[in-house]
Design an enzyme around this catalytic site. Sequence first.
Site, PDB file in Angstrom:
ATOM      1  N   CYS A  52       0.630  -1.102   0.026  1.00  0.00           N
ATOM      2  CA  CYS A  52       0.227   0.057  -0.038  1.00  0.00           C
ATOM      3  C   CYS A  52       0.918   1.252  -0.131  1.00  0.00           C
ATOM      4  O   CYS A  52       0.392   2.289  -0.697  1.00  0.00           O
ATOM      5  CB  CYS A  52      -1.005  -0.063   1.188  1.00  0.00           C
ATOM      6  SG  CYS A  52      -1.689  -1.604   1.719  1.00  0.00           S
ATOM      7  N   ASP A  84      -2.011  -3.090   8.066  1.00  0.00           N
ATOM      8  CA  ASP A  84      -3.057  -3.951   8.562  1.00  0.00           C
ATOM      9  C   ASP A  84      -3.050  -5.493   8.152  1.00  0.00           C
ATOM     10  O   ASP A  84      -3.157  -6.360   8.799  1.00  0.00           O
ATOM     11  CB  ASP A  84      -4.419  -3.309   8.366  1.00  0.00           C
ATOM     12  CG  ASP A  84      -4.746  -1.974   9.225  1.00  0.00           C
ATOM     13  OD1 ASP A  84      -3.506  -1.586   9.608  1.00  0.00           O
ATOM     14  OD2 ASP A  84      -5.787  -1.881   9.317  1.00  0.00           O
ATOM     15  N   ASP A 126      -4.713   1.877   5.574  1.00  0.00           N
ATOM     16  CA  ASP A 126      -6.032   2.412   5.989  1.00  0.00           C
ATOM     17  C   ASP A 126      -5.976   3.441   7.085  1.00  0.00           C
ATOM     18  O   ASP A 126      -6.823   4.234   7.079  1.00  0.00           O
ATOM     19  CB  ASP A 126      -6.648   0.924   7.087  1.00  0.00           C
ATOM     20  CG  ASP A 126      -6.828  -0.207   6.053  1.00  0.00           C
ATOM     21  OD1 ASP A 126      -6.434  -0.142   4.870  1.00  0.00           O
ATOM     22  OD2 ASP A 126      -7.437  -1.145   6.779  1.00  0.00           O
ATOM     23  N   LYS A 127      -5.145   3.608   7.997  1.00  0.00           N
ATOM     24  CA  LYS A 127      -4.864   4.647   8.761  1.00  0.00           C
ATOM     25  C   LYS A 127      -4.330   5.787   8.566  1.00  0.00           C
ATOM     26  O   LYS A 127      -4.217   6.885   9.115  1.00  0.00           O
ATOM     27  CB  LYS A 127      -4.457   4.224  10.256  1.00  0.00           C
ATOM     28  CG  LYS A 127      -4.958   2.876  10.793  1.00  0.00           C
ATOM     29  CD  LYS A 127      -6.421   2.713  10.788  1.00  0.00           C
ATOM     30  CE  LYS A 127      -6.931   1.472  11.297  1.00  0.00           C
ATOM     31  NZ  LYS A 127      -6.725   0.263  10.266  1.00  0.00           N
ATOM     32  N   GLU A 448      -8.460  -5.605  14.873  1.00  0.00           N
ATOM     33  CA  GLU A 448      -9.438  -6.107  13.589  1.00  0.00           C
ATOM     34  C   GLU A 448      -9.457  -7.579  13.927  1.00  0.00           C
ATOM     35  O   GLU A 448      -8.400  -8.190  13.858  1.00  0.00           O
ATOM     36  CB  GLU A 448      -9.166  -5.470  12.180  1.00  0.00           C
ATOM     37  CG  GLU A 448      -9.142  -4.110  12.183  1.00  0.00           C
ATOM     38  CD  GLU A 448      -8.735  -3.366  10.644  1.00  0.00           C
ATOM     39  OE1 GLU A 448      -9.183  -2.420  10.384  1.00  0.00           O
ATOM     40  OE2 GLU A 448      -8.414  -4.538  10.109  1.00  0.00           O
ATOM     41  N   SER A 474     -11.918  -5.596   9.821  1.00  0.00           N
ATOM     42  CA  SER A 474     -11.567  -5.004   8.416  1.00  0.00           C
ATOM     43  C   SER A 474     -12.390  -4.723   7.633  1.00  0.00           C
ATOM     44  O   SER A 474     -13.402  -5.284   7.568  1.00  0.00           O
ATOM     45  CB  SER A 474     -10.441  -6.283   7.958  1.00  0.00           C
ATOM     46  OG  SER A 474     -10.225  -5.861   6.694  1.00  0.00           O
TER      47      SER A 474
END
Length: 596
Positions: A52, A84, A126-127, A448, A474
Amino acid sequence: MKHPLNPYSRSVTQDDSQPAAKAMLHAIGLSTEQLNQPFVGIASTGYEGNPCNMHLNDLAKNIKNAVSKHPLNGLIFNTIGISDGISMGTNGMHYSLPSRDLIADSMEMVVAGMHYDAVVTVVGCDKNMPGAMMAMLRLNRPALLVYGGTIAAGCHAGKKLDVVSAFEAWGEKVSGQINESDYQQVIQKACPGAGACGGMYTANTMASAIEAMGMSLPYSSSNPAISQDKLDEMSQVADAINGLIQQDLKPRDIVSKAAMINAFKLVTVLGGSTNAVLHFLAIADAAGIDLTLDDLQAISDKTPFLADLKPSGKYLMEDLHQVGGVPAVMKYMLDLGWLDGSCMTVTGQSLAANLASIHALDDSQDVLRMQNQPIKDSGHIQILKGNLASEGSVAKITGKEGEFFHGPAVTFDSEHAVNLGIAQGQVKAGDVVVIRYVGPKGGPGMPEMLKPTAAIIGAGLGDSVALITDGRFSGGTHGFVVGHVTPEAQVGGVIAMVQDGDLITIDAKQNQLQLHVSDSELQQRKQQWQAPAIKHERGVLGKYARTVSSASMGCLTDLVNDQAMQKTKPIETNLIAEDVAANCSNIHRHSKGVMR
């Protein structure tokens, strides 16, 4: 009088009493003329350890080169990220949600501490997105967000793959549905290169939402990571940040409550991640906007779920890009009157103006259904309350799972315990799996629960088992699941009092999460209950456990409301060992579960 273009950097570049600052800026290669120009921080969350984020530093360099063609000084700095996908199912996942606040804090500190006049955030996992948004809104200087883009699909045996395929393959192998060779092939082929996880998981959910809020350029959320479209976007970013500086247009001028409502409607239409709830609450807090769980439920009540995207559907983000991307979806929504087109965006134009030249969705595509043939008439994200979740919980009900489940509880006090229980066959059709002490304080870090849900799906129990937790899910999770149960077990929430065999009802039509135990029995259990010690006394997780608020508030760590802080005050802060598998050998089932 026209506003200065360099209101912050001028305090070190134009003040005659700051010779050392100017000397150091000359040392990095800036001329005297350049010291008069605005400084633009380019905040990259790039690092080599995650697909990512692996390409983000290169995107940041492209932005810097494009910015330099304007009278602007682009200066790259980096902050952290936690994958993640890599940390999922391990103790590393405890650091994921806390990383959101560390990202926000570090971006805020560098931009404010270094007197940058504007900031471009370059994000992927994600974060990264909510962390960057929180920082930009706190700073309230000209800013925009650049999304690194989605990963391409993998493929094995004629089937499209993504990272969740690898998680579910483990459950398929454990249950004997696939052999070791196919299992290894899925692992090797699921993630073919750079980009965020390919379905409508948390990264793509939040990137889409932020585009709808007006804080990224059109198509930024759906342009694939490895594409000419993503590279072309970089020069547009430079033009946009220059325009924002010229107009003195700031994040709080763009992110209004109406813009956030637009964004959550898009999340609902696309079937986005339940993590959006936590992040919307935190973003709203940073913007000074009053947004509650009840507001989000009201949006979900009136907005249908239309997109046939993974995890509950069959398509990936790259498929959505091929039929017009997020702008085409928003144009469809705007034409139906679902969006407020007057909201401002980082282009310097309204949302409606941005969408005016966008091609409409082709009638032949089936990635997004039309409003008269929805996947579900209302939103998939439902806020459930009841004696098990007096402050609220978040369910992901896409319609495939049904909207009602009633069955006996089988309880686990850690993720490790539930994974072991699933592998040993302790979870049976009809059960309501309860995973607790994994909330923001109890985890700590609210990890998660993708590994347990993927294992349940892979074991063929996805249609016959429900799962509730004070942890998170998730964006890749699907099945009959309810997370964010508050109050969490660690602070004495009712979820801590559930015993094996207790009957639980999950009703997504009445928005109820109910434990069928009398008030007097619950009170007796509460009197006998003792809070376990917080798992970490020192370090970032200890700090997080002591300061984090309830999930129903967005897991904030900078609350200034004394009442809110008292409400979520940690019970103990003693160091104890890592999670130990719960003893689940004596499970008493009072009845079979019922789903409809």
